[in-house]
Design a protein around this motif. Structure first.
Motif, PDB file in Angstrom:
ATOM      1  N   CYS A 172      48.248 -40.356  87.185  1.00  0.00           N
ATOM      2  CA  CYS A 172      47.889 -41.924  87.029  1.00  0.00           C
ATOM      3  C   CYS A 172      49.435 -42.370  86.258  1.00  0.00           C
ATOM      4  O   CYS A 172      50.037 -42.064  85.990  1.00  0.00           O
ATOM      5  N   ARG A 173      49.081 -43.839  87.091  1.00  0.00           N
ATOM      6  CA  ARG A 173      51.085 -44.065  86.530  1.00  0.00           C
ATOM      7  C   ARG A 173      50.726 -45.904  86.473  1.00  0.00           C
ATOM      8  O   ARG A 173      50.257 -46.617  86.790  1.00  0.00           O
ATOM      9  N   LEU A 174      51.371 -45.552  85.213  1.00  0.00           N
ATOM     10  CA  LEU A 174      50.935 -46.959  83.990  1.00  0.00           C
ATOM     11  C   LEU A 174      52.327 -47.925  84.562  1.00  0.00           C
ATOM     12  O   LEU A 174      53.226 -47.294  83.764  1.00  0.00           O
TER      13      LEU A 174
ATOM     14  N   PRO B 189      48.552 -53.020  81.447  1.00  0.00           N
ATOM     15  CA  PRO B 189      49.383 -52.569  83.017  1.00  0.00           C
ATOM     16  C   PRO B 189      48.333 -52.743  84.495  1.00  0.00           C
ATOM     17  O   PRO B 189      47.411 -52.866  84.406  1.00  0.00           O
ATOM     18  N   VAL B 190      49.449 -52.449  85.177  1.00  0.00           N
ATOM     19  CA  VAL B 190      48.972 -51.784  86.459  1.00  0.00           C
ATOM     20  C   VAL B 190      49.114 -50.627  86.226  1.00  0.00           C
ATOM     21  O   VAL B 190      48.955 -50.106  86.469  1.00  0.00           O
ATOM     22  N   ILE B 191      47.540 -49.958  86.867  1.00  0.00           N
ATOM     23  CA  ILE B 191      47.926 -48.911  87.004  1.00  0.00           C
ATOM     24  C   ILE B 191      47.308 -47.391  88.480  1.00  0.00           C
ATOM     25  O   ILE B 191      46.464 -48.358  89.076  1.00  0.00           O
ATOM     26  N   GLU B 192      48.143 -47.587  88.873  1.00  0.00           N
ATOM     27  CA  GLU B 192      48.142 -46.998  89.694  1.00  0.00           C
ATOM     28  C   GLU B 192      47.606 -44.976  90.267  1.00  0.00           C
ATOM     29  O   GLU B 192      48.535 -44.082  89.744  1.00  0.00           O
TER      30      GLU B 192
ATOM     31  N   GLY C 201      62.417 -50.676  79.659  1.00  0.00           N
ATOM     32  CA  GLY C 201      61.789 -49.856  80.657  1.00  0.00           C
ATOM     33  C   GLY C 201      62.032 -49.087  79.641  1.00  0.00           C
ATOM     34  O   GLY C 201      61.592 -48.006  78.495  1.00  0.00           O
ATOM     35  N   GLU C 202      63.520 -48.076  79.119  1.00  0.00           N
ATOM     36  CA  GLU C 202      63.931 -47.104  78.790  1.00  0.00           C
ATOM     37  C   GLU C 202      64.599 -47.216  77.273  1.00  0.00           C
ATOM     38  O   GLU C 202      64.027 -46.369  76.770  1.00  0.00           O
ATOM     39  N   ASP C 203      64.190 -48.154  77.234  1.00  0.00           N
ATOM     40  CA  ASP C 203      64.046 -48.467  75.431  1.00  0.00           C
ATOM     41  C   ASP C 203      63.212 -48.211  75.402  1.00  0.00           C
ATOM     42  O   ASP C 203      62.289 -47.325  73.801  1.00  0.00           O
ATOM     43  N   VAL C 204      61.387 -48.500  75.740  1.00  0.00           N
ATOM     44  CA  VAL C 204      60.355 -48.292  75.342  1.00  0.00           C
ATOM     45  C   VAL C 204      59.801 -46.434  75.823  1.00  0.00           C
ATOM     46  O   VAL C 204      59.785 -46.130  74.270  1.00  0.00           O
TER      47      VAL C 204
END
Length: 122
Positions: free
Chosen positions: A96-98, A87-90, A116-119
């Motif tokens: 924290c946003r992945l 993941p890109v971590i911000e 992404g909604e499914d995950v």
């Protein structure tokens, strides 16, 4: 001579019977593509976090839910599975946003894309 003819007839009868019984319809077996896993105990639900069954986390979860990252068995390092990369971590203040990018070949059995909604749901 009649004994030889009798043996030849018996041989061909035996061969014909053997041929008839060896030709079976296998389309039923080929069409069935069900995987059955026997579990030790009852499974109340498929949520590994709320189920009291520890076996669920070992057997059911890896066979039902695909993960974004999986541990590599030799190094135990997390490797991408459904994700293309790690993941890109911000960082945004104290949160924290992945951000993951899902592989384009990740599809449901009906051919629709995994989103992404499914995950997030699973």
């Amino acid at each position: 001579m009649p004994l030889m003819i009798h043996r030849t007839k018996l041989f061909f009868i035996f061969l014909s019977i053997n041929f008839l019984f060896s030709c079976q319809d296998t389309t039923e077996k080929q069409q069935e593509s069900i995987v059955r896993i026997h579990l030790k105990g009852n499974v109340n639900d498929l949520n590994i976090y709320t189920s009291p069954n520890a076996y669920l986390a070992e057997v059911v979860n890896p066979n039902v839910h695909a993960s974004l990252l999986l541990p590599d068995p030799s190094s135990l390092e997390l490797k991408p599975y459904l994700a293309i990369n790690r993941p890109v971590i911000e960082m945004e203040g104290t949160s924290c946003r992945l951000q993951y990018e899902i592989r384009p070949e990740a599809k449901w059995e009906d051919g629709s894309d995994i989103t992404g909604e499914d995950v997030l749901f699973t």
